[in-house]
Design a protein around this motif. Structure first.
Motif, short mmCIF file in Angstrom:
data_model
loop_
_atom_site.label_atom_id
_atom_site.label_comp_id
_atom_site.label_asym_id
_atom_site.label_seq_id
_atom_site.Cartn_x
_atom_site.Cartn_y
_atom_site.Cartn_z
N ALA A 88 0.81 -1.22 0.00
CA ALA A 88 0.00 0.00 0.00
C ALA A 88 0.84 1.27 0.00
O ALA A 88 0.30 2.37 -0.16
N THR A 89 2.16 1.15 0.20
CA THR A 89 3.03 2.33 0.28
C THR A 89 4.26 2.18 -0.62
O THR A 89 5.39 2.24 -0.15
N PRO A 90 4.04 2.00 -1.93
CA PRO A 90 5.19 1.75 -2.82
C PRO A 90 5.90 3.00 -3.29
O PRO A 90 6.99 2.91 -3.87
N ALA A 91 5.31 4.15 -3.07
CA ALA A 91 5.84 5.39 -3.65
C ALA A 91 7.28 5.67 -3.23
O ALA A 91 7.61 5.60 -2.05
N GLN A 92 8.12 5.96 -4.20
CA GLN A 92 9.50 6.41 -3.97
C GLN A 92 10.31 5.43 -3.13
O GLN A 92 11.20 5.83 -2.37
N LEU A 93 10.05 4.15 -3.28
CA LEU A 93 10.77 3.16 -2.49
C LEU A 93 12.27 3.23 -2.75
O LEU A 93 13.08 3.09 -1.83
N GLU A 94 12.66 3.47 -3.99
CA GLU A 94 14.08 3.47 -4.32
C GLU A 94 14.83 4.65 -3.74
O GLU A 94 16.03 4.58 -3.51
N SER A 95 14.13 5.77 -3.51
CA SER A 95 14.82 6.97 -3.03
C SER A 95 14.41 7.40 -1.63
O SER A 95 14.90 8.41 -1.13
N ARG A 96 13.58 6.64 -0.99
CA ARG A 96 13.08 7.02 0.34
C ARG A 96 14.20 6.91 1.38
O ARG A 96 14.99 5.97 1.39
N VAL A 97 14.27 7.89 2.28
CA VAL A 97 15.25 7.85 3.37
C VAL A 97 14.74 6.90 4.44
O VAL A 97 13.61 7.04 4.93
N MET A 98 15.58 5.92 4.83
CA MET A 98 15.20 4.93 5.84
C MET A 98 16.35 4.73 6.81
O MET A 98 17.51 4.75 6.41
N LEU A 99 16.00 4.54 8.07
CA LEU A 99 16.99 4.34 9.12
C LEU A 99 16.95 2.89 9.59
O LEU A 99 15.88 2.34 9.85
N GLY A 100 18.12 2.30 9.71
CA GLY A 100 18.23 0.95 10.26
C GLY A 100 19.06 0.93 11.52
O GLY A 100 20.20 1.43 11.52
N VAL A 101 18.50 0.41 12.60
CA VAL A 101 19.28 0.05 13.78
C VAL A 101 19.20 -1.47 13.83
O VAL A 101 18.30 -2.06 14.42
N ASN A 102 20.13 -2.10 13.12
CA ASN A 102 20.11 -3.54 12.94
C ASN A 102 21.00 -4.21 13.99
O ASN A 102 21.83 -3.57 14.62
N ARG A 103 20.82 -5.52 14.13
CA ARG A 103 21.72 -6.28 15.00
C ARG A 103 21.88 -7.68 14.43
O ARG A 103 20.90 -8.41 14.31
N SER A 104 23.10 -7.99 14.07
CA SER A 104 23.41 -9.32 13.55
C SER A 104 23.96 -10.17 14.68
O SER A 104 24.95 -9.82 15.31
N ASP A 105 23.27 -11.29 14.95
CA ASP A 105 23.63 -12.16 16.08
C ASP A 105 24.42 -13.37 15.60
O ASP A 105 24.08 -13.98 14.58
N TYR A 106 25.45 -13.73 16.36
CA TYR A 106 26.35 -14.82 15.98
C TYR A 106 26.60 -15.75 17.16
O TYR A 106 26.58 -15.33 18.33
N MET A 107 26.86 -16.99 16.83
CA MET A 107 27.48 -17.92 17.78
C MET A 107 28.81 -18.37 17.19
O MET A 107 28.96 -18.44 15.96
N PHE A 108 29.75 -18.64 18.07
CA PHE A 108 31.07 -19.10 17.63
C PHE A 108 31.05 -20.62 17.55
O PHE A 108 31.28 -21.31 18.53
N HIS A 109 30.71 -21.10 16.37
CA HIS A 109 30.47 -22.52 16.14
C HIS A 109 31.78 -23.29 16.32
O HIS A 109 32.74 -23.07 15.58
N HIS A 110 31.78 -24.17 17.30
CA HIS A 110 33.03 -24.84 17.67
C HIS A 110 32.67 -26.16 18.35
O HIS A 110 32.95 -26.37 19.54
N PRO A 111 32.03 -27.08 17.62
CA PRO A 111 31.54 -28.30 18.27
C PRO A 111 32.65 -29.18 18.78
O PRO A 111 33.73 -29.27 18.19
N VAL A 112 32.39 -29.83 19.88
CA VAL A 112 33.36 -30.75 20.46
C VAL A 112 33.50 -31.97 19.55
O VAL A 112 32.52 -32.50 19.04
N GLY A 113 34.73 -32.40 19.33
CA GLY A 113 34.97 -33.61 18.56
C GLY A 113 34.96 -33.43 17.06
O GLY A 113 34.94 -34.42 16.32
N ASP A 114 34.99 -32.16 16.58
CA ASP A 114 34.99 -31.99 15.13
C ASP A 114 36.39 -31.97 14.53
O ASP A 114 36.58 -31.80 13.34
N GLY A 115 37.42 -32.11 15.38
CA GLY A 115 38.78 -32.19 14.89
C GLY A 115 39.43 -30.86 14.60
O GLY A 115 40.56 -30.81 14.08
N THR A 116 38.77 -29.73 14.90
CA THR A 116 39.35 -28.41 14.64
C THR A 116 39.61 -27.70 15.95
O THR A 116 39.03 -28.01 16.98
#
Length: 621
Positions: free
Chosen positions: A122-150
């Motif tokens: 319903a709000t497609p107008a000027q999607l390519e040029s619209r000013v938008m703010l992102g406060v994003n957060r990328s979450d990670y785990m440090f994958h390090h399983p026991v017994g994988d040989g690394t």
């Protein structure tokens, strides 16, 4: 006499071997550390409401007494890659065809995604040029399983949050608390035991030990360096909102708009929001108004077009305003409105859960009890649509929110998908952090997905099923995975994705929970639990983009959050009660730690000129 004392230290229920070493810190030392941490938390506002009632007493947020060790090289990589994830979200959000195609089957099975797509269409107008703010957060785990040989841990992305990325402010306080405790107790009588805990966890994080509670702790093969990086998540989030506010004011330099925080009525994590509000007020002179979606449905209206955007201004009417019919609500008002406040930025700390559009609506809308839940929901979605229609800068826009769904995350992990938005080199860097992700239901016809589902039925503990929800408590683990795959039909499964379960190595942790601020109504007691814990790192990314016409006006990493949870706990949300706030202690060789600290400091330093310019400009006005 002590006014409070810790309850007896308990051990986490966990999968521990008989050879697990004793916890390095003794009971008396844990009590000293808990006393110090509790006092620091109270003094610095590391608090949440004890219940969803606004009048309930404040309690210290569940937090770790010790930082969690993370590999220095991996934390540096996560900081380096944050601007790339910011750009990816922005480009995906401006590709309407991609979002429509990706979420088509999901929206048929998930009504919440369907409603978001309705607002998006319903709000497609000027999607390519619209000013938008992102406060994003990328979450990670440090994958390090026991017994994988690394011997190396790799940062793998759990999810990418684009709406209500929380605990940035309180995580900043936790980092300060851990730094203060380290400075105090490394020069105290408990220095040896305090340092022994750091050495143990550093060895686990860097591969020198298979994990606390899993096998006997080994001494590191080589001396390890450690350091606590500075956390500026609070400052970075506030600067991003200030930058968007400043950009909006270019439309009308004479205006004095406010920032609106969209919040939940039953919100316990108030201080995390209030600290951002106070930073905006004290450092940038920006007024903030807090309101629920239901209140905004009653008080918001559209005004005249704002400058070159051709989108109507967003006006916040006085509190005496009454709820009007949808047709009148969505129609711009003519002329000046007495007592109305123009809105520059809409910052969502709500709107990510279907209940946010239904809960507590009757009172805020002033409708009495005659309206059904469905009617209230429709009215609250009107408010979301109105804000998207306006010239106010959204954080996030509905396009950003859709870009952060689990389904989009899964599709972007498919071969060649990233290259639609990023260069080959950028795609390769991002792909290094991807975990195994597969579609389910109607979108799962390929051989790799069939094989993944077969493996999930055989080994359900190695997989997670995720819906399109935020906030914790929604995922399926273990036996639930196998049950869902067997019992759900294709249509129902289309609302979910299948993900590889990540295996970080458990570290020695002391988690402090249920801390009451002393009052006539509270006991002033806390509990410290020791045992093996898993950690999850989140890197905040701040992005202000103007699309193809204006590019990025701000793009940086913006601090971090670390969460710790007992080894046997599946979910990881702090607000949902599963995990505790912590902070990262980077570990590695001296060169690796020094390089990581430079990377983090450089990210913050890059924001200093903009922050200074914003303060000078906004405070001068």
């Amino acid at each position: 006499r002590r006014s409070e004392a810790p309850q007896k230290s308990a051990q986490f229920p966990s999968r521990r071997s008989p050879e697990m070493a004793a916890f390095p810190l003794r009971e008396a030392e844990l009590q000293q550390l808990a006393d110090f941490s509790t006092a620091f938390a109270r003094a610095k506002g590391l608090l949440v409401l004890s219940s969803p009632q606004r009048t309930s007493p404040m309690v210290v947020v569940s937090s770790s007494l010790l930082p969690g060790a993370v590999p220095a090289t991996e934390l540096a990589k996560c900081f380096d890659i944050a601007p790339l994830y910011n750009v990816l979200v922005d480009r995906v959000s401006r590709d309407a065809a991609f979002l429509e195609d990706t979420l088509d089957s999901t929206s048929k099975a998930d009504d919440f995604v369907r409603r978001l797509l309705q607002v998006f269409r319903a709000t497609p107008a000027q999607l390519e040029s619209r000013v938008m703010l992102g406060v994003n957060r990328s979450d990670y785990m440090f994958h390090h399983p026991v017994g994988d040989g690394t011997d190396t841990a790799a940062a793998k992305q759990v999810e990418l949050n684009t709406i209500s990325s929380s605990f940035g402010a309180l995580s900043t306080v936790v980092s300060h608390m851990h730094l203060a405790a380290r400075r105090r107790f490394l020069n105290d009588q408990m220095a040896d035991d305090f340092r022994a805990t750091e050495v143990l966890n550093a060895a686990i994080a860097t591969g020198g030990s298979p994990g606390y509670g899993v096998a006997p702790a080994d001494a590191p093969a080589a001396p390890l360096a450690t350091a606590l990086p500075q956390n500026e998540a609070l400052q970075s989030i506030a600067m991003g909102i200030a930058a968007a506010h400043s950009e909006y004011r270019k439309l009308d330099p004479e205006a004095n708009p406010a920032v609106v925080f969209v919040v939940q009525e039953a919100e316990r994590n108030v201080n995390d929001q209030r600290l951002v509000e106070m930073e905006l007020s004290s450092e940038y002179g920006i007024p903030v108004v807090r309101a629920t979606l239901a209140e905004l449905r009653r008080r918001l209206r559209l005004g005249e077009a704002a400058g070159a955007t051709r989108r109507p201004k967003l006006l916040l009417l006085p509190n005496e305003a009454t709820t009007v019919a949808t047709e009148e609500f969505l129609k711009p008002l003519g002329g000046a409105q007495q007592g109305a406040r123009e809105v520059s930025v809409v910052y969502y700390r709500s709107g990510y859960d279907p209940e946010d559009y239904t809960k507590d609506g009757n009172d805020e809308l002033g409708l009495g009890s005659a309206h059904s839940a469905a009617a209230i929901e429709d009215l609250c979605w009107d408010a979301r649509l109105l804000m998207e229609m306006s010239s106010a800068i959204q954080c996030p826009s509905v396009a950003y929110q859709l870009s952060g769904t689990k389904k989009v995350q899964q599709v972007l992990a498919m071969p060649g998908a990233l290259e639609r938005f990023m260069t080959a080199e950028e795609s390769a860097r991002l792909r290094e952090t991807f975990a195994g992700l597969w579609p389910l239901g109607e979108d799962a016809p390929d051989e790799s997905t069939r094989l993944a589902v077969e493996e999930a039925l055989k080994r359900p503990d190695d997989f997670v099923i995720k819906p399109q929800r935020e906030g914790g408590g929604h995922n399926l683990y273990g036996a639930e995975v196998a049950s869902a795959l067997k019992s759900m039909g294709k249509s129902e499964l289309s609302a979910y994705i299948l993900m590889q379960r990540l295996r970080p190595r458990p570290q020695a942790a002391a988690l402090m929970k249920k801390v009451d601020v002393p009052s006539a109504a509270t006991s002033g007691r806390y509990q410290v639990e020791t045992g093996p814990a898993l950690h999850e790192l989140g890197i905040f990314g701040i992005f202000l983009g103007a699309g193809t016409s204006g590019g990025s006006l701000l793009n940086s990493a913006g601090g971090f959050i670390l969460r710790a949870k007992p080894l046997n706990v599946d979910e990881g949300g702090v607000a949902a009660g599963y995990a505790c706030l912590s902070s990262p202690m980077v570990a590695g060789s001296s060169a690796e730690v020094a390089s990581c600290m430079r990377t983090v400091d450089s990210a913050y330093a890059s924001n200093l000129p903009m922050a200074a310019a914003l303060k000078q400009s906004l405070l001068a006005d």
